[in-house]
Design an enzyme around this catalytic site. Structure first.
Site, PDB file in Angstrom:
ATOM      1  N   ARG A 173      -4.580  31.413  -9.835  1.00  0.00           N
ATOM      2  CA  ARG A 173      -3.605  32.001 -10.772  1.00  0.00           C
ATOM      3  C   ARG A 173      -4.094  33.341 -11.319  1.00  0.00           C
ATOM      4  O   ARG A 173      -3.900  33.670 -12.485  1.00  0.00           O
ATOM      5  CB  ARG A 173      -3.294  31.027 -11.922  1.00  0.00           C
ATOM      6  CG  ARG A 173      -2.737  29.698 -11.461  1.00  0.00           C
ATOM      7  CD  ARG A 173      -1.407  29.851 -10.711  1.00  0.00           C
ATOM      8  NE  ARG A 173      -1.006  28.566 -10.115  1.00  0.00           N
ATOM      9  CZ  ARG A 173      -1.266  28.218  -8.850  1.00  0.00           C
ATOM     10  NH1 ARG A 173      -1.907  29.049  -8.039  1.00  0.00           N
ATOM     11  NH2 ARG A 173      -0.883  27.050  -8.376  1.00  0.00           N
ATOM     12  N   SER A 223       4.572  25.451 -15.430  1.00  0.00           N
ATOM     13  CA  SER A 223       3.271  24.823 -15.699  1.00  0.00           C
ATOM     14  C   SER A 223       2.596  25.532 -16.866  1.00  0.00           C
ATOM     15  O   SER A 223       2.346  26.736 -16.802  1.00  0.00           O
ATOM     16  CB  SER A 223       2.372  24.900 -14.464  1.00  0.00           C
ATOM     17  OG  SER A 223       2.923  24.156 -13.406  1.00  0.00           O
ATOM     18  N   GLU A 293      -2.081  28.503 -18.540  1.00  0.00           N
ATOM     19  CA  GLU A 293      -1.607  29.296 -17.407  1.00  0.00           C
ATOM     20  C   GLU A 293      -0.498  30.233 -17.861  1.00  0.00           C
ATOM     21  O   GLU A 293      -0.421  31.379 -17.439  1.00  0.00           O
ATOM     22  CB  GLU A 293      -1.086  28.381 -16.298  1.00  0.00           C
ATOM     23  CG  GLU A 293      -0.507  29.129 -15.105  1.00  0.00           C
ATOM     24  CD  GLU A 293      -0.057  28.196 -13.998  1.00  0.00           C
ATOM     25  OE1 GLU A 293       0.991  28.465 -13.399  1.00  0.00           O
ATOM     26  OE2 GLU A 293      -0.761  27.206 -13.716  1.00  0.00           O
TER      27      GLU A 293
END
Length: 301
Positions: A173, A223, A293
């Protein structure tokens, strides 16, 4: 001449909206106003905009598709740039070139139409191509780093550069763009020839899994947490007894504890408070510290 008058003169022809509420553009349906919300139609308008902002010392940022972002209730100062009009996608052999504002899911469908394989993992990931590169988006064992050939960016100084996958220093990420301040303009994806029916079956399977497991019927930021090494964030949250845990109008999804959904006109503060509370409670229960995230942008109210 005021900054606004100068802006309207120098940036004539560019779609600029003043004091525009951002909740309408966010997947979470929260967020205050942008001082100036801008919709460039091409990279030349984007370059003009960045040059003007730099000359006038006005802060600027690209919001992408706002699918993995929470905008605070006080909004964002300066220019907020939405690149959804930069959305051309072309196919050349086994390569797909997509502008930053192209819809990621639609781009995977274009790959399917041309029987190109490698992009199936992204068939249900909401957001833009540019945002996907920025975050190195991934799912079901695939990620953008696996298929990116090259990326054209506008640097924070207004120069256009072409970067390789190596230049982007992809991680989980993460991409180097997060530190550089550059803006993704377009991306080339290197795919492989495949069988239309096989590709479609895999995309259908992944779409079904996503619909089965994720609360797609509610506004959310996707998420919320990164995957801790050796664990799953949703499982840790569930084991801490936090499914259905709610602050204000935002709650931890009963369907998938890794998601926080806006069920009753929640605010960005509700999201932030819930995220922080979940981090603390999971730490107490398992000793593991969850890492966000989702990006949180702007000013508190």
């Amino acid at each position: 001449m005021s900054v606004r008058e100068k802006m309207l003169e120098i940036l004539e022809g560019i779609d600029i909206r003043f004091k525009e509420p951002l909740h309408s553009y966010s997947y979470t349906k929260v967020g205050g106003e942008a001082d100036y919300l801008v919709f460039p139609r091409n990279r030349f308008e984007l370059a003009r905009l960045v040059k003007f902002a730099n000359q006038e010392n006005i802060p600027w940022m690209v919001l992408g598709n706002a699918s993995n972002i929470i905008v605070r209730d006080g909004g964002i100062r300066g220019f907020v740039i939405l690149c959804d009009k930069l959305n051309n996608v072309s196919v050349d052999g086994y390569t797909i070139e997509a502008e930053a504002g192209a819809n990621l899911i639609e781009t995977t469908r274009i790959a399917l139409r041309h029987s190109l394989t490698g992009f199936e993992f992204a068939c249900g990931i909401p957001g833009s191509v540019g945002g996907a590169v920025f975050m190195n988006a991934g799912a079901y064992g695939g990620e953008i780093a696996h298929i990116l050939q090259s990326c054209k960016v506008l640097t924070k100084d207004g120069e256009i550069e072409t970067l390789s996958a190596k230049d982007l220093a992809f991680g989980y990420r993460h991409s180097a763009i997060q530190e550089s301040g550059a803006v993704v303009l377009s991306v080339k994806f290197a795919l492989a020839p495949g069988t239309h029916q096989v590709i479609k079956q895999e995309m259908d399977r992944l779409t079904h899994l996503r619909e089965l497991k994720q609360p797609l019927e509610y506004p959310s930021c996707g998420s919320v947490f990164k995957r801790p090494v050796g664990h799953f964030a949703g499982q840790l949250i569930s084991e801490a007894g936090l499914k259905g845990y709610r602050i204000g109008g935002v709650e931890v999804s009963e369907k998938h504890a890794g998601f926080m959904i806006n069920v009753a006109d929640g605010t960005a503060k509700d999201y932030e408070d819930l995220i922080q509370s979940v981090i603390e409670k999971v730490k107490e229960h398992s000793g593991i510290t969850l890492e966000r995230e989702v990006r949180i942008l702007g000013e508190s109210k």
